[in-house]
Write an enzyme that holds these catalytic residues in place. Structure first.
Site, PDB file in Angstrom:
ATOM      1  N   ASN A 142     -53.805  32.592 -42.725  1.00 61.46           N
ATOM      2  CA  ASN A 142     -52.551  32.022 -43.253  1.00 61.46           C
ATOM      3  C   ASN A 142     -52.140  30.737 -42.531  1.00 61.46           C
ATOM      4  O   ASN A 142     -52.540  30.556 -41.380  1.00 61.46           O
ATOM      5  CB  ASN A 142     -51.432  33.052 -43.089  1.00 61.46           C
TER       6      ASN A 142
ATOM      7  N   VAL B 156     -59.060  33.722 -45.490  1.00 67.49           N
ATOM      8  CA  VAL B 156     -58.009  34.747 -45.410  1.00 67.49           C
ATOM      9  C   VAL B 156     -56.856  34.269 -44.519  1.00 67.49           C
ATOM     10  O   VAL B 156     -55.701  34.611 -44.720  1.00 67.49           O
ATOM     11  CB  VAL B 156     -58.578  36.091 -44.882  1.00 67.49           C
TER      12      VAL B 156
ATOM     13  N   ASP C  37     -66.279  36.379 -33.082  1.00 68.81           N
ATOM     14  CA  ASP C  37     -64.927  36.175 -32.515  1.00 68.81           C
ATOM     15  C   ASP C  37     -65.090  35.479 -31.174  1.00 68.81           C
ATOM     16  O   ASP C  37     -66.147  35.556 -30.547  1.00 68.81           O
ATOM     17  CB  ASP C  37     -64.218  37.526 -32.330  1.00 68.81           C
TER      18      ASP C  37
ATOM     19  N   HIS D  19     -49.413  31.985 -51.808  1.00 68.69           N
ATOM     20  CA  HIS D  19     -49.245  33.243 -51.085  1.00 68.69           C
ATOM     21  C   HIS D  19     -48.039  33.132 -50.154  1.00 68.69           C
ATOM     22  O   HIS D  19     -48.145  33.183 -48.950  1.00 68.69           O
ATOM     23  CB  HIS D  19     -50.524  33.543 -50.296  1.00 68.69           C
TER      24      HIS D  19
ATOM     25  N   GLY E 211     -63.675  36.040 -37.019  1.00 64.89           N
ATOM     26  CA  GLY E 211     -62.437  36.715 -36.618  1.00 64.89           C
ATOM     27  C   GLY E 211     -62.687  38.208 -36.725  1.00 64.89           C
ATOM     28  O   GLY E 211     -62.850  38.738 -37.826  1.00 64.89           O
TER      29      GLY E 211
ATOM     30  N   VAL F 149     -58.034  42.251 -39.665  1.00 63.69           N
ATOM     31  CA  VAL F 149     -58.538  42.004 -41.023  1.00 63.69           C
ATOM     32  C   VAL F 149     -60.066  41.906 -41.011  1.00 63.69           C
ATOM     33  O   VAL F 149     -60.752  42.525 -41.832  1.00 63.69           O
ATOM     34  CB  VAL F 149     -57.924  40.723 -41.643  1.00 63.69           C
ATOM     35  N   GLY F 150     -60.611  41.138 -40.051  1.00 61.38           N
ATOM     36  CA  GLY F 150     -62.052  40.907 -40.021  1.00 61.38           C
ATOM     37  C   GLY F 150     -62.844  42.190 -39.819  1.00 61.38           C
ATOM     38  O   GLY F 150     -63.802  42.474 -40.551  1.00 61.38           O
TER      39      GLY F 150
END
Ligand code: NAI
Length: 309
Positions: A121, A119, A34, A176, A10, A14-15
């Site tokens: 979600n 990471v 990716d 989380h 990814g 974030v990545g």
């Protein structure tokens, strides 16, 4: 000994930012993967071209496939969709489940000895899914959430008290989600308990802002979610593992009876070293804290049930 190999799946917000922190810290050579054509290659080349300016030695390459990831020591998985305003992390489950299943299969086939940091979600559920699908021992699959959530709590305390973030130690348990459990009783400023420094109402307000910290950023950005602090947090875990630091950090790991919880991935204090999540540190909780942990665990369990695996 050659450099460590870190793959980041990814190459989104974030990545790519995680790659940036990892390169600056010279944690190892980096592979950015990716599905979008040209994006991981372009971001990797751009980051590598920053190395003469910043003075870091790290090879950074991008790819759409997994051949380059072969033999990774550590894999950080950020592939998946982020939240938009009005969405909960749970709303991402169906879409991200499919992505994580494909990605984990590809990663594991080429890096059977890697440590996985999740990471994507909903974090606890995706960590559980990755653990089950990888077939890896529980020490080698974990999720990033607690470091980010405590970082938010620390940042809000620093703002409130006008003190350095460096002097704040904080602890947090749980999933989380907005039911995470910040623990003011275990939060100190240079060893002084927070409960002696701020009135209860102020602490409650900061705890509430921490719980909703992810949503606060989503509402500001509108098109995505937080990425600077999340990627920094994932790289703190990576650093602790790659340098065998034995740091004690809140991470999402598989519990088998610890904290009275079984068959769940959940945020608890973990010792991070070369073998991954080397130990889980249990602590004495008050009845009220136990209730909050149970409530958070219930939400995570419900989400895991929805995976139907
Ligand atoms: P983003 O949309 O910027 O990046 C996600 C990337 O994943 C995209 O570039 C997309 O093309 C890629 N992708 C999608 N399917 C893929 C596949 N099958 N293989 C490889 N790559 C694929 O999103 P962002 O902001 O980077 O967030 C990524 C994930 O991290 C989201 O699920 C988000 O909710 C989660 N997150 C978790 C946090 C935590 O505390 N655990 C904090 C922040 C974000």
């Amino acid at each position: 000994m050659g450099r460590k190999k870190i793959s980041i799946i990814g190459a989104g917000f974030v990545g790519a930012t995680a790659a940036h922190w990892a390169a600056e810290k010279e944690l190892g050579d980096i592979v950015l993967v990716d599905i979008l054509e040209g994006i991981p290659q372009g971001k990797a080349l751009d980051l590598f071209e920053a190395s003469p300016v910043e003075g870091f030695d790290a090879k950074v390459v991008g790819a759409n496939g997994y051949e380059e990831t072969k033999g990774s020591d550590l894999v950080i998985i950020t592939s998946g969709v982020p939240r938009k305003p009005g969405m909960s992390r749970e709303d991402l489950l169906e879409t991200n489940k499919k992505i994580i299943e494909t990605v984990v299969a590809q990663v594991v086939a080429r890096s059977p000895d890697a440590i996985l940091i999740m990471v994507t979600n909903p974090l606890d559920t995706m960590t559980y899914l990755a653990l089950k699908r990888s077939g890896f021992p529980k020490q080698r699959v974990m999720g990033m959430a607690g470091i980010l959530d405590t970082a938010r709590f620390k940042a809000f305390i620093a703002l409130e008290m006008v003190v350095s973030v460096e002097d704040i130690q904080a602890l947090l348990l749980g999933g989380h989600g907005d039911e995470m459990v910040p623990l003011p009783r275990f939060t100190t400023i240079s060893g002084i308990p927070l409960t002696q420094l701020l009135p209860k109402e102020t602490i409650d307000r900061l705890v509430d802002r921490t719980r909703k910290g992810g949503g606060e950023i989503v509402n500001l950005l509108k098109t995505g979610s937080a990425f600077y602090a999340p990627s920094a947090a994932a790289i703190q875990m990576a650093e602790a593992i790659l340098k065998d630091k034995k740091r004690i950090l809140p991470c999402c790991v598989y519990l088998d009876g610890e904290f009275g919880l079984k068959d769940i991935c959940f945020g608890v204090p973990v010792k991070l070293g070369a073998k991954g999540a080397e130990a889980i540190i249990e602590l004495q909780l008050t009845e009220d804290e136990k209730k909050l942990v149970a409530k958070s665990a219930e939400s995570v369990k419900k989400s895991i049930t929805e995976l139907k695996i």
